[in-house]
Scaffold this motif. Structure first.
Motif, PDB file in Angstrom:
ATOM      1  N   PRO A 105      23.772  -2.652  -7.523  1.00 37.00           N
ATOM      2  CA  PRO A 105      22.752  -2.728  -8.580  1.00 37.00           C
ATOM      3  C   PRO A 105      23.063  -3.906  -9.499  1.00 37.00           C
ATOM      4  O   PRO A 105      24.193  -4.378  -9.548  1.00 37.00           O
ATOM      5  N   GLY A 106      22.034  -4.381 -10.209  1.00 38.40           N
ATOM      6  CA  GLY A 106      22.295  -5.386 -11.245  1.00 38.40           C
ATOM      7  C   GLY A 106      21.613  -6.710 -11.026  1.00 38.40           C
ATOM      8  O   GLY A 106      21.213  -7.075  -9.926  1.00 38.40           O
ATOM      9  N   LYS A 107      21.521  -7.434 -12.140  1.00 37.40           N
ATOM     10  CA  LYS A 107      20.831  -8.724 -12.137  1.00 37.40           C
ATOM     11  C   LYS A 107      21.623  -9.801 -11.404  1.00 37.40           C
ATOM     12  O   LYS A 107      21.070 -10.608 -10.662  1.00 37.40           O
ATOM     13  N   GLY A 108      22.934  -9.838 -11.631  1.00 38.16           N
ATOM     14  CA  GLY A 108      23.757 -10.866 -10.990  1.00 38.16           C
ATOM     15  C   GLY A 108      23.662 -10.799  -9.474  1.00 38.16           C
ATOM     16  O   GLY A 108      23.683 -11.819  -8.785  1.00 38.16           O
ATOM     17  N   THR A 217      28.021  -9.025 -10.476  1.00 39.10           N
ATOM     18  CA  THR A 217      26.754  -8.446  -9.996  1.00 39.10           C
ATOM     19  C   THR A 217      25.841  -7.965 -11.128  1.00 39.10           C
ATOM     20  O   THR A 217      24.637  -7.854 -10.943  1.00 39.10           O
ATOM     21  N   GLY A 218      26.408  -7.661 -12.299  1.00 39.28           N
ATOM     22  CA  GLY A 218      25.582  -7.103 -13.374  1.00 39.28           C
ATOM     23  C   GLY A 218      25.264  -8.124 -14.452  1.00 39.28           C
ATOM     24  O   GLY A 218      25.105  -9.319 -14.181  1.00 39.28           O
ATOM     25  N   TYR A 219      25.220  -7.655 -15.698  1.00 40.61           N
ATOM     26  CA  TYR A 219      24.870  -8.522 -16.819  1.00 40.61           C
ATOM     27  C   TYR A 219      26.013  -9.460 -17.227  1.00 40.61           C
ATOM     28  O   TYR A 219      25.841 -10.269 -18.141  1.00 40.61           O
ATOM     29  N   GLY A 220      27.152  -9.368 -16.553  1.00 43.28           N
ATOM     30  CA  GLY A 220      28.226 -10.320 -16.844  1.00 43.28           C
ATOM     31  C   GLY A 220      27.965 -11.684 -16.227  1.00 43.28           C
ATOM     32  O   GLY A 220      28.726 -12.634 -16.441  1.00 43.28           O
ATOM     33  N   VAL A 221      26.865 -11.789 -15.483  1.00 38.52           N
ATOM     34  CA  VAL A 221      26.657 -13.009 -14.686  1.00 38.52           C
ATOM     35  C   VAL A 221      26.530 -14.272 -15.546  1.00 38.52           C
ATOM     36  O   VAL A 221      27.076 -15.322 -15.197  1.00 38.52           O
TER      37      VAL A 221
END
Ligand SMILES: O=c1ccn([C@@H]2O[C@H](COP(=O)(O)OP(=O)(O)O[C@H]3O[C@H](CO)[C@@H](O)[C@H](O)[C@H]3O)[C@@H](O)[C@H]2O)c(=O)[nH]1
Ligand SMILES: O=C(O)[C@H](O)COP(=O)(O)O
Length: 336
Positions: A105-108, A217-221
């Motif tokens: 899952p996730g934006k990144g 993979t998530g908002y840490g991108v």
């Protein structure tokens, strides 16, 4: 602020108006570079269509700046895919890209997968929850990559109002940026202190750089890419462009708390790997919109700590006196 950052701000911060579209088209023709625009989208049926339609109208049909316009569906359950396709995007579901590797899952994750679903030499990421979208968001950040061979990564900067149904608070947005990302970057990576919107989802980069970077993979991108790009190509290859005002859908405080935790973890992983001092520079650079663009101002981050009061001789002497007074049956704390 570091001298190097001050110098960088002078040389690597531009406005979208600095590069008019005809000049960009000419630079693109001369360089032979191709441009892909990628919109990551999770349940954005309300906004994705207008963004796609605007890019298509202004930067594909009216002027051939964008060669490929792709919406990567991050697992939407609403009509995001339908709206995006109807407005003229190629829509790819994240699971269709690298089908042998189950999606995280996730934006990144979808940004990473998008590199395999697109071909452009320049890849431009645009969030799909933006409102009142202007095509200058794309042309502004793609511009330096077409005209400046030494630039490899360009972030958009903008005003961030906090919009509610009853009104708008100027500069009230970007809560995770101001409370978490900016302090983290200033203290640990002071070379990145000049970025006005380090977490902004609108940035463009050369494929030759993106394909060499890891993607959280998530908002840490966004924080991960910025820090890692600095390490790989250096500050001078990074730039930012003022594209005006950005309106978007705001998440609630708990969702932002989860985002902040992810960003903090991403930073810690990089600090661990770099084995650097945990506090490098106790200074915070913040930005205010003025007539000349975004004006930085620096404040010192408080670093002085007092020792436990019980370790002070004065406090110990007072405690001894109090003990004597207690034993003599006198008032122990005679202060008013
Ligand atoms: O699992 C997800 C989550 C989000 N998105 C899309 O990513 C974009 C940005 O997500 P959003 O939830 O709107 O993020 P913001 O609250 O706006 O967070 C800001 O800060 C994040 C952390 O740096 C950045 O990823 C964002 O681009 C930036 O706008 C939107 O198009 C979403 O549809 C996905 O594709 N998959
Ligand atoms: O980028 C951020 O800081 C977060 O997306 C929060 O933005 P907002 O405060 O404008 O909702």
């Amino acid at each position: 602020m570091l001298d190097q950052v001050e110098d960088w701000l002078r040389r690597r911060s531009w406005s979208a108006a600095d590069r008019p579209l005809p000049a960009l088209l000419e630079a693109k023709r001369r360089s032979g570079l191709t441009v892909s625009v990628v919109l990551p989208a999770l349940d954005e049926e309300e906004t994705v269509g207008e963004i796609v339609a605007t890019i298509r109208r202004d930067l594909v049909d009216a002027a051939p700046l964008v060669d490929e316009l792709v919406v990567v569906d991050s697992g939407s359950v609403d009509r995001t895919a339908h709206e995006a396709a109807a407005a003229g995007a190629r829509v790819v579901h994240r699971d269709e890209i690298l089908p042998g590797l189950p999606s995280e899952p996730g934006k990144g994750e979808v940004l990473w997968r998008s590199l395999l679903a697109t071909c452009g030499d320049v890849v431009c990421f645009i969030d799909s929850d933006l409102r009142s979208f202007d095509a200058a968001f794309v042309s502004g950040i793609v511009g330096p990559l077409l005209t400046e061979p030494d630039v490899a990564f360009v972030k958009a900067m903008y005003d961030r109002p906090f919009d509610t149904e009853t009104g708008s608070i100027p500069a009230g947005g970007g809560r995770v940026t101001e409370l978490v990302a900016r302090p983290l970057l200033n203290l640990h990576w002071p070379l990145l202190a000049g970025f006005v919107q380090p977490l902004g989802g609108e940035y463009a980069a050369r494929r030759s750089l993106l394909e060499r970077l890891p993607f959280p993979t998530g908002y840490g991108v966004e924080l991960g890419l910025l820090v890692d790009a600095l390490g790989l190509v250096g500050l001078d290859a990074l730039a930012q462009v003022d594209v005006g005002v950005r309106h978007h859908r705001h998440q609630d405080a708990q969702a932002l708390g989860r985002m902040a935790a992810t960003i903090y973890r991403t930073a810690l992983e990089r600090l661990k790997a770099a084995d650097v001092d945990t506090l490098l520079r106790p200074e915070l650079v913040q930005f205010t919109r003025t007539a000349n663009g975004f004006t930085p101002s620096s404040t010192e981050v408080a670093t002085v700590e007092r020792p436990p009061m019980a370790s002070l001789p004065e406090y110990q002497a007072r405690a001894a006196l109090q003990a004597q007074r207690r034993a003599a049956g006198l008032e122990v704390c005679p202060h008013p």
